[in-house]
Design an enzyme around this catalytic site. Structure first.
Site, PDB file in Angstrom:
ATOM      1  CE  LYS A  64    -101.809   3.965 -54.883  1.00  0.00           C
ATOM      2  NZ  LYS A  64    -102.692   4.813 -54.505  1.00  0.00           N
ATOM      3  NE  ARG A  75     -81.207  -0.989 -33.818  1.00  0.00           N
ATOM      4  CZ  ARG A  75     -81.188  -2.256 -34.028  1.00  0.00           C
ATOM      5  NH1 ARG A  75     -81.091  -3.163 -32.986  1.00  0.00           N
ATOM      6  NH2 ARG A  75     -81.270  -2.846 -35.351  1.00  0.00           N
ATOM      7  CB  THR A  76     -84.044   4.993 -36.423  1.00  0.00           C
ATOM      8  OG1 THR A  76     -82.636   4.369 -36.436  1.00  0.00           O
ATOM      9  CG2 THR A  76     -83.924   6.447 -36.285  1.00  0.00           C
ATOM     10  CG  HIS A 129     -78.411   7.375 -38.741  1.00  0.00           C
ATOM     11  ND1 HIS A 129     -79.707   7.881 -38.045  1.00  0.00           N
ATOM     12  CD2 HIS A 129     -78.818   6.036 -38.452  1.00  0.00           C
ATOM     13  CE1 HIS A 129     -80.294   6.902 -37.420  1.00  0.00           C
ATOM     14  NE2 HIS A 129     -79.987   5.665 -37.607  1.00  0.00           N
ATOM     15  NE  ARG A 168     -83.249   4.480 -41.160  1.00  0.00           N
ATOM     16  CZ  ARG A 168     -82.793   3.659 -40.485  1.00  0.00           C
ATOM     17  NH1 ARG A 168     -82.961   2.431 -40.517  1.00  0.00           N
ATOM     18  NH2 ARG A 168     -82.020   4.094 -39.306  1.00  0.00           N
TER      19      ARG A 168
HETATM   20  N1   CP Z   1     -78.892   1.980 -35.549  1.00  0.00           N
HETATM   21  C1   CP Z   1     -80.131   2.164 -36.321  1.00  0.00           C
HETATM   22  O1   CP Z   1     -80.304   2.810 -37.315  1.00  0.00           O
HETATM   23  O2   CP Z   1     -80.696   0.941 -36.275  1.00  0.00           O
HETATM   24  P1   CP Z   1     -82.218   0.529 -37.249  1.00  0.00           P
HETATM   25  O3   CP Z   1     -81.719   0.382 -38.577  1.00  0.00           O
HETATM   26  O4   CP Z   1     -82.717  -0.586 -36.626  1.00  0.00           O
HETATM   27  O5   CP Z   1     -83.014   1.857 -36.891  1.00  0.00           O
END
Ligand code: CP
Length: 301
Positions: A78, A49-50, A127, A99
């Site tokens: 590396k 999603r993100t 998040h 991320r």
């Molecule tokens: N909600 C969320 O962070 O989903 P993903 O891990 O699929 O990005």
């Protein structure tokens, strides 16, 4: 520079402005707003999603995206440090969505980046863009945020979405209920912060005892990938699984959210009930992230 690393930095004007811009972009798409801008999506952990909503958001606003296919194909495999990686990528693009499994990775990235860093999840920590789309969805469902009764249920120890969420609950006077197995309770440092901010909350192990009071039930999966070995065999307790039967005592306007992906914690039979809001929430990610990119890149005020 408009880094977005933590929900702690949000205030009410930013959130309300973001909601207005999101509404506006839904009603009137802006296919050239970010033309000429490039976003790097740097995901050192899996995501559906993100990553895809950020990349699609950028494309829908006329911008472009770049990324490595997966982190193993980047030079971090590396031995390159995160700081060196970010320093270099920031000289290629206009914004970086990051991320990373390490807590504080986004803040570290801001120390060397020439462009805004957007935290798309850093370990157990935060998040923040998920919280923005969660709040937008809650507002869409209840037409307010103030004073709602919100339960956060599941793996509250490891879930960064709930950690981000509770950090700004004090802005809206929400009444919080934390429901989890004992060994997966909300971390002590967050509990201490909430007490200092006079946020009203209680801790529970039984979802059904509080369900009738709730306006929002925010479910999370057990984050097995983050477990220490002594918890690795833990399974979701059956009395925390949301079924139609459990929901018979719910308020008629209860809405169920989940950041997804889900495992067993919401039975698929719930998907077609008026309570289910988690797919609408995931869709909102696309609209809210368009607004986040527009504000971050300074093309909207
Ligand atoms: N909600 C969320 O962070 O989903 P993903 O891990 O699929 O990005």
């Amino acid at each position: 520079m408009k880094h977005l690393t933590s929900t702690k930095k949000f205030d009410l004007p930013y959130i309300l402005n973001l909601f207005q811009l999101t509404d506006s972009l839904i009603k009137k798409p802006e296919p050239t707003l970010l033309s000429g801008k490039i976003m790097a999506s740097c995901f050192f952990e899996p995501s559906t999603r993100t990553r895809l909503s950020f990349e699609t958001a950028m494309l829908k606003l006329g911008g472009q995206t770049t990324s490595f296919v997966d982190y193993k194909s980047s030079s971090s495999s590396k031995g390159e440090s995160l700081k060196d990686t970010i320093k270099v990528i920031s000289s290629y693009v206009d914004v970086i969505v990051l991320r990373h499994p390490k807590e504080g990775a986004s803040t570290l990235a801001t120390e060397v980046s020439k462009v805004p860093i957007i935290n798309a999840g850093d370990g157990l920590n935060q998040h923040p863009t998920q919280t923005l789309l969660d709040l937008y969805t809650i507002h869409q469902c209840h037409n307010k945020l103030e004073g709602l009764h919100v339960a956060l249920c599941g793996d509250l120890k490891h879930g960064r979405t709930v950690h981000s969420f509770v950090k700004i609950a004090s802005l809206f006077g929400m009444r919080l209920y934390f429901v989890s197995p004992k060994e997966l309770e909300m971390p002590n440092d967050l509990i201490k912060d909430l007490r200092q901010q006079n946020v009203k909350f209680t801790i529970h192990q039984n979802l059904s005892e509080i369900l009738p009071k709730l306006d929002i039930l925010y479910m999370t999966r057990i984050q097995k990938e983050r477990f220490q070995s002594n918890l690795s065999s833990h399974t979701y307790p059956s009395h925390h699984i949301v079924t139609k039967k459990l929901l018979k005592d719910a308020k008629s306007n209860l809405k169920i959210l989940h950041p997804l992906p889900r495992n067993d914690e919401i039975h698929p039979e719930v998907d077609d009930t008026p309570f289910a809001c988690y797919f609408q929430q995931a869709e909102n990610g696309l609209y809210v992230r368009q607004a986040i990119l527009a504000l971050t890149l300074g093309t909207s005020t």
